[in-house]
Design an enzyme around this catalytic site. Sequence first.
Site, PDB file in Angstrom:
ATOM      1  N   HIS A  62       0.882  -1.182   0.000  1.00 28.11           N
ATOM      2  CA  HIS A  62       0.000   0.000   0.000  1.00 28.11           C
ATOM      3  C   HIS A  62       0.911   1.220   0.000  1.00 28.11           C
ATOM      4  O   HIS A  62       1.563   1.501   1.012  1.00 28.11           O
ATOM      5  CB  HIS A  62      -0.877   0.011   1.257  1.00 28.11           C
ATOM      6  CG  HIS A  62      -1.734  -1.203   1.411  1.00 28.11           C
ATOM      7  ND1 HIS A  62      -3.039  -1.249   0.979  1.00 28.11           N
ATOM      8  CD2 HIS A  62      -1.472  -2.427   1.948  1.00 28.11           C
ATOM      9  CE1 HIS A  62      -3.554  -2.455   1.258  1.00 28.11           C
ATOM     10  NE2 HIS A  62      -2.610  -3.173   1.843  1.00 28.11           N
ATOM     11  N   PHE A  63       0.988   1.914  -1.107  1.00 31.93           N
ATOM     12  CA  PHE A  63       1.894   3.060  -1.209  1.00 31.93           C
ATOM     13  C   PHE A  63       1.155   4.395  -1.082  1.00 31.93           C
ATOM     14  O   PHE A  63       1.753   5.451  -1.180  1.00 31.93           O
ATOM     15  CB  PHE A  63       2.722   2.986  -2.498  1.00 31.93           C
ATOM     16  CG  PHE A  63       3.893   2.009  -2.429  1.00 31.93           C
ATOM     17  CD1 PHE A  63       4.171   1.292  -1.267  1.00 31.93           C
ATOM     18  CD2 PHE A  63       4.714   1.812  -3.526  1.00 31.93           C
ATOM     19  CE1 PHE A  63       5.247   0.399  -1.198  1.00 31.93           C
ATOM     20  CE2 PHE A  63       5.794   0.929  -3.464  1.00 31.93           C
ATOM     21  CZ  PHE A  63       6.060   0.220  -2.311  1.00 31.93           C
ATOM     22  N   ARG A  64      -0.181   4.358  -0.942  1.00 35.47           N
ATOM     23  CA  ARG A  64      -0.965   5.506  -0.447  1.00 35.47           C
ATOM     24  C   ARG A  64      -1.203   6.638  -1.431  1.00 35.47           C
ATOM     25  O   ARG A  64      -1.720   7.683  -1.015  1.00 35.47           O
ATOM     26  CB  ARG A  64      -0.319   6.103   0.816  1.00 35.47           C
ATOM     27  CG  ARG A  64      -0.020   5.117   1.926  1.00 35.47           C
ATOM     28  CD  ARG A  64      -1.266   4.422   2.358  1.00 35.47           C
ATOM     29  NE  ARG A  64      -1.062   3.658   3.583  1.00 35.47           N
ATOM     30  CZ  ARG A  64      -1.880   2.682   3.963  1.00 35.47           C
ATOM     31  NH1 ARG A  64      -2.927   2.347   3.221  1.00 35.47           N
ATOM     32  NH2 ARG A  64      -1.671   2.031   5.078  1.00 35.47           N
ATOM     33  N   ASN A  94      -6.780   0.561  -2.247  1.00 35.98           N
ATOM     34  CA  ASN A  94      -7.505   1.311  -1.217  1.00 35.98           C
ATOM     35  C   ASN A  94      -6.869   2.679  -0.963  1.00 35.98           C
ATOM     36  O   ASN A  94      -6.546   3.046   0.160  1.00 35.98           O
ATOM     37  CB  ASN A  94      -7.613   0.505   0.090  1.00 35.98           C
ATOM     38  CG  ASN A  94      -6.264   0.072   0.648  1.00 35.98           C
ATOM     39  OD1 ASN A  94      -5.301  -0.059  -0.083  1.00 35.98           O
ATOM     40  ND2 ASN A  94      -6.197  -0.148   1.954  1.00 35.98           N
ATOM     41  N   HIS A 186     -17.532  -7.317  13.695  1.00 33.23           N
ATOM     42  CA  HIS A 186     -18.366  -6.308  14.382  1.00 33.23           C
ATOM     43  C   HIS A 186     -18.973  -6.882  15.656  1.00 33.23           C
ATOM     44  O   HIS A 186     -19.016  -6.212  16.697  1.00 33.23           O
ATOM     45  CB  HIS A 186     -19.462  -5.807  13.446  1.00 33.23           C
ATOM     46  CG  HIS A 186     -18.935  -4.858  12.409  1.00 33.23           C
ATOM     47  ND1 HIS A 186     -19.638  -4.504  11.280  1.00 33.23           N
ATOM     48  CD2 HIS A 186     -17.752  -4.204  12.311  1.00 33.23           C
ATOM     49  CE1 HIS A 186     -18.916  -3.669  10.547  1.00 33.23           C
ATOM     50  NE2 HIS A 186     -17.772  -3.469  11.150  1.00 33.23           N
ATOM     51  N   HIS A 236      -2.507 -12.797   2.574  1.00 35.38           N
ATOM     52  CA  HIS A 236      -2.178 -12.769   4.006  1.00 35.38           C
ATOM     53  C   HIS A 236      -2.926 -13.792   4.875  1.00 35.38           C
ATOM     54  O   HIS A 236      -3.659 -13.436   5.792  1.00 35.38           O
ATOM     55  CB  HIS A 236      -2.279 -11.368   4.618  1.00 35.38           C
ATOM     56  CG  HIS A 236      -3.446 -10.518   4.208  1.00 35.38           C
ATOM     57  ND1 HIS A 236      -4.718 -10.992   4.163  1.00 35.38           N
ATOM     58  CD2 HIS A 236      -3.509  -9.211   3.859  1.00 35.38           C
ATOM     59  CE1 HIS A 236      -5.517  -9.999   3.794  1.00 35.38           C
ATOM     60  NE2 HIS A 236      -4.812  -8.921   3.606  1.00 35.38           N
ATOM     61  N   ASP A 309       2.640  -6.767   2.510  1.00 33.49           N
ATOM     62  CA  ASP A 309       1.463  -5.982   2.911  1.00 33.49           C
ATOM     63  C   ASP A 309       1.910  -4.670   3.577  1.00 33.49           C
ATOM     64  O   ASP A 309       1.269  -4.201   4.536  1.00 33.49           O
ATOM     65  CB  ASP A 309       0.536  -6.776   3.832  1.00 33.49           C
ATOM     66  CG  ASP A 309      -0.852  -6.146   3.945  1.00 33.49           C
ATOM     67  OD1 ASP A 309      -1.128  -5.173   3.209  1.00 33.49           O
ATOM     68  OD2 ASP A 309      -1.660  -6.620   4.774  1.00 33.49           O
ATOM     69  N   HIS A 313       1.417   3.972   8.244  1.00 30.28           N
ATOM     70  CA  HIS A 313       0.549   4.954   8.913  1.00 30.28           C
ATOM     71  C   HIS A 313       1.448   5.794   9.801  1.00 30.28           C
ATOM     72  O   HIS A 313       2.475   5.303  10.296  1.00 30.28           O
ATOM     73  CB  HIS A 313      -0.477   4.255   9.816  1.00 30.28           C
ATOM     74  CG  HIS A 313      -1.446   3.378   9.090  1.00 30.28           C
ATOM     75  ND1 HIS A 313      -2.532   3.880   8.397  1.00 30.28           N
ATOM     76  CD2 HIS A 313      -1.492   2.033   8.941  1.00 30.28           C
ATOM     77  CE1 HIS A 313      -3.215   2.869   7.865  1.00 30.28           C
ATOM     78  NE2 HIS A 313      -2.599   1.741   8.171  1.00 30.28           N
TER      79      HIS A 313
END
Length: 444
Positions: A62-64, A94, A186, A236, A309, A313
Amino acid sequence: MFSHLIVNARLVNEGRVFEADLRVRNGVIAEIGRALGARPDEQVFDAAGRTLLPGMIDDQVHFREPGLTHKGDIGTESRAAIAGGITSYMEMPNTSPWTGSMEMIGQKCARAAQSSLGNYAFYLGATNDNLADVARADEYGVAGIKVFMGASTGNMLVDDPDVLDAIFRDAPCLIATHCEDTPTIHANLARFRERHGEEIPPDAHPDIRSREACLKSTLLAIELAKRHDARLHVLHISTAEELELFAPGPPDGKRITAETCLHFLHFCREDYARKGNLIKCNPALKEASDRAALWQAVNDGRIDVLATDHAPHLLAEKSARYDRAAAGLPLVQYALPLVLERYHDGILDLSRIVEKIAHAPARIFGVRNRGYLREGYQADLVLVDLERGRVVRREDVLSRCGWSPFEGDRFRSTVAATWVNGHLAYRDGQIDDRILGQRLEFAR
Ligand code: DOR
């Protein structure tokens, strides 16, 4: 363009470990052999007996970019990846906005052409309403179609059963899934909130993002793939139970393959006490017994691919209380040192590691001319020093997020040098970004 000779190397390739020189000409491996002898126009790189591998092809990062570039971007994260021995990567959808259309794939490729130090490809993200794009994904030159069958960062969940069925029916290429059942998660979270209020401890994560949630979702993905004879790659894997669903042996000819990530081979539940939310990720790191089962599955072929993965953040985003803390770890910069820890432990041998980080992803995704030390293939190479360890320090971190889950830990190997298409992009801590990576091509 470049011509050079790497001498005194120990090569690991296609099940063999052998001493040889390797000649690179115009970005391509021109020759592999003993005592090749430098030509007058050639630069010589002395590997000094260190170990030369095909560069890692990381099928999950994920390189954003776009939209989340305060955490990282294609430029910063691809540089960190090169330092970790990753020469090619496949990047996840994403982002913000989501990568769910031909236009978004085009924008990402244009951006990568301007800034990516490594070779790149992107996934098309499936959503509840982009089936027409999914059905045409092959025309976009994508790595594959990513389906979040469980919600994670960016909430790109596909939860309409009819849409899921249609994706598996219509996908023209590989479907890569994130499998965790969101309703189960949830319900677990609600129970923990009742019990702990706002003080849910970080080590509740594997009970909230539970093994049952993983298994339920992975079973559904496999059922859908079998129903439509789709090409499924489950990302994963984190539990022993899920491993029982995959076939051992090489990936060739399999319609259903599996990947796990380096942190699942390294950390487990006990580490939450030391690292807290820093190692919060989705799926959650689970038990020591799951980690041991994953080691075994890498060896017997139920796990086909090892990836990172990589999910940067900011520390501020990780420092919130458990239920608000961001999930995901920055990993690319320590990818090779991390997996080589399992070599030092005697769990994985070098040939196995090379199969899982380079050969297998090349074959599974049909990456053209990469992933092997073969004459005529692109010279994507990584030189590792198995004798020289290093302590991870925050000041050395290249990812924009500026921290590592391994700070203070000592790895027993280092990446000494990385070549991308024959260009020496990294050497002893120094990056040379004068020549950028190329878009991956797929033969399928
Ligand atoms: O821990 C994770 N972080 N898992 C994912 O599926 C997404 C990733 C992210 O993008 O932060």
